[in-house]
Scaffold this motif. Structure first.
Motif, PDB file in Angstrom:
ATOM      1  N   CYS A  17       0.504  -1.265  -0.122  1.00 29.10           N
ATOM      2  CA  CYS A  17       0.025   0.083  -0.031  1.00 29.10           C
ATOM      3  C   CYS A  17       0.775   1.386  -0.406  1.00 29.10           C
ATOM      4  CB  CYS A  17      -0.719   0.118   1.129  1.00 29.10           C
ATOM      5  SG  CYS A  17      -0.254  -0.771   2.273  1.00 29.10           S
ATOM      6  N   HIS A  22       1.132   3.933   6.297  1.00 29.78           N
ATOM      7  CA  HIS A  22       0.204   2.792   5.960  1.00 29.78           C
ATOM      8  C   HIS A  22       0.724   1.430   5.954  1.00 29.78           C
ATOM      9  CE1 HIS A  22      -2.683   5.777   4.175  1.00 29.78           C
ATOM     10  NE2 HIS A  22      -2.620   6.069   5.387  1.00 29.78           N
ATOM     11  N   VAL A  50      -5.826   2.433   8.890  1.00 26.87           N
ATOM     12  CA  VAL A  50      -6.032   3.063   7.686  1.00 26.87           C
ATOM     13  C   VAL A  50      -5.774   4.383   7.793  1.00 26.87           C
ATOM     14  CG1 VAL A  50      -6.067   3.379   4.884  1.00 26.87           C
ATOM     15  CG2 VAL A  50      -5.356   0.948   6.073  1.00 26.87           C
ATOM     16  N   GLY A  53      -4.459   6.506  10.419  1.00 29.39           N
ATOM     17  CA  GLY A  53      -2.408   6.862   9.553  1.00 29.39           C
ATOM     18  C   GLY A  53      -2.352   6.545  10.722  1.00 29.39           C
TER      19      GLY A  53
END
Length: 519
Positions: A17, A22, A50, A53
């Motif tokens: 990701c 992340h 997510v 953060g």
């Protein structure tokens, strides 16, 4: 036709990701969850990281308050204290059954019991027992030959059916002599004995519902319960958010139905391990209440896990108890010098005092004072040696009759093996070559070494080291000693909260980044 199923995952949750933050935070979350709860994080937690953060402090607090954390702490202490005592034998053949109660009637395996009951090393007949008009057991006399062809005479009885305490809803066969229900009986010498304390009279068996005796299956379950008791003691401290110092100073104790029966009915004979003195009240629970644990409070001489049955039986000698305390709670070891021992021919090996003997003295000058804290605890046992019952010096044990007294032989010096031991004849064994410091340690008991380690800061320093190693996966590096010292200070200032110590470790930059850097 080959069919392939593809699991579609939003790109934001993928291992690659973007942005990189992340990925780092998700790896941190995964590591936290596995270490603190022993399980993977939930989808909800992944999504929260997510969206926000980063892993929040509240998420860590939730993990530390979870049942999974309690389980992890139990396993941590299982590795620290080694509470598995399932290899031990809790009773000898005088009180332990052979047979299965069906095809072979239960019988006591002791040679002495068999000879007393039947005149030879033999169990009963597999047929119903018979009784005379007064209710006394009758036996069938036989003359047989041993393996050498020599004749011998014995008189064997049959069996009776009884519902034993470990299976109160089912009848089993028991040899009639072994199954006698009397709580006391008269010996041929004219004395009356308590059948729960003596095997001397022929009229003594295993008592009502076989309460004084056990099978191998009962013994196996009891040893498992002793290990569980130790882990529950630690768990109770974590659950109730008590200071972690209670692990070595606390007085509480939980007992279930099986242990209650054992302590109330199967310890009075002295047996292999314990006597009737425990210095706490045993709740009167049924053996069948194995899943019910009731808390009681221990009194004098007790100190946390250091006097729990699981610890005392696992480390059966006072030196081994001191050694485990040093290893687990001080992070220290008794280390002999690298130079080794002098030649076997050296006369210094004749020195009976290990604190002076060449080679031995390097460890034993520390081992003996530490072991002395358990001086009023039975070795190869789990009972306290209270001063009013076991005085420091005993006139009987010092006299010529001492060697004929079982208590004297076990707990006192009755036969000196060296001229230097003569001044200690009749004294409790713990006082052999005891210095004034050691004598003081004996009277203080394990609580003395526990409190000393707390006051000196050594306990907190070791706890910080152990928790660091548990969560980091490696011992602290030398350059991290200042970090451990800081953690120990925080631990003390935080009233020795174990969960807060774990929190401090997992929130440290070293934990968060260490494994990512393969450190």
């Amino acid at each position: 036709m080959l069919s392939v199923s593809v699991l579609c995952v939003p790109s934001v949750y993928a291992q690659v990701c973007s942005p990189k933050q992340h990925q780092t935070e998700l790896q941190y979350l995964r590591r936290l969850s596995l270490d603190l709860r022993g399980e993977m994080p939930s989808v909800k937690e992944l999504k929260a990281v997510v969206e926000q953060g980063h892993v929040t402090e509240a998420m860590i607090d939730n993990m530390l308050s979870s049942t999974g954390f309690v389980h992890q702490v139990r396993e941590y202490h299982r590795n620290l204290l080694w509470p598995n005592v399932t290899n031990l034998t809790l009773s000898n053949g005088n009180w332990r059954f052979g047979g299965n109660g069906t095809s072979v009637p239960y019988y006591l395996t002791s040679l002495g019991r068999k000879q007393r009951y039947r005149g030879y090393n033999a169990r009963c007949l597999n047929e119903p027992a018979k009784f005379d008009s007064n209710g006394n057991i009758t036996c069938k006399q036989e003359t047989l030959k041993d393996r050498n062809g020599k004749p011998y005479t014995l008189c064997r009885e049959g069996y009776v059916k009884i519902k034993p305490y470990w299976a109160p809803d089912k009848e089993y066969k028991f040899c009639a002599y072994d199954a006698q229900q009397a709580e006391s009986a008269k010996h041929t010498n004219g004395r009356t004995y308590n059948c729960g304390e003596s095997t001397a009279p022929k009229g003594c068996g295993c008592g009502p519902n076989m309460r004084y005796c056990m099978t191998n299956t009962v013994q196996a379950q009891l040893t498992k319960d002793l290990g569980e008791q130790l882990l529950r003691f630690v768990q109770n401290i974590i659950d109730k958010k008590q200071p972690y110092t209670n692990v070595i100073t606390g007085k509480s104790l939980q007992i279930n139905g099986r242990l209650s029966h054992y302590l109330r009915y199967q310890t009075k004979a002295g047996g292999i391990f314990i006597n009737k003195e425990q210095n706490y009240s045993v709740p009167a629970l049924k053996y069948s209440e194995g899943t019910r644990w009731v808390e009681t409070q221990r009194k004098q001489l007790h100190a946390g896990v250091l006097t729990l049955p699981g610890f005392l039986l696992k480390f059966s000698a006072n030196r081994s108890r001191a050694n485990r305390f040093y290893n687990a709670f001080l992070c220290k070891a008794f280390q002999a010098p690298s130079s080794g021992l002098p030649p076997a021919s050296d006369r210094c090996h004749d020195e009976p005092n290990l604190m002076k003997r060449c080679g031995c003295k390097y460890c034993h000058q520390s081992v003996e004072p530490a072991a002395a804290y358990w001086g009023r605890w039975m070795e190869s046992g789990l009972a306290p040696l209270n001063l009013d019952t076991y005085p420091t010096f005993d006139d009987v044990c010092a006299g010529s009759s001492g060697r004929n007294n079982s208590n004297c032989r076990r707990f006192y010096l009755v036969t000196p093996g060296h001229p230097d031991e003569d001044p200690y004849r009749g004294k409790l064994r713990a006082y052999l070559f005891a210095t004034p410091e050691m004598a003081k340690n004996i009277e203080q008991g394990p609580i003395g070494i526990a409190q000393k380690s707390i006051d000196s800061g050594a306990f907190g320093q070791c706890a910080a080291t152990n928790v660091w190693q548990w969560l980091m996966g490696h011992a602290p590096y030398s350059q991290q000693s200042n970090i451990i010292t800081k953690l120990a200070e925080q631990f003390k200032n935080g009233k020795y909260s174990f969960s807060q110590l774990a929190k401090a470790v997992v929130m440290s930059p070293e934990y968060k980044q260490g494994r990512l850097l393969n450190q």
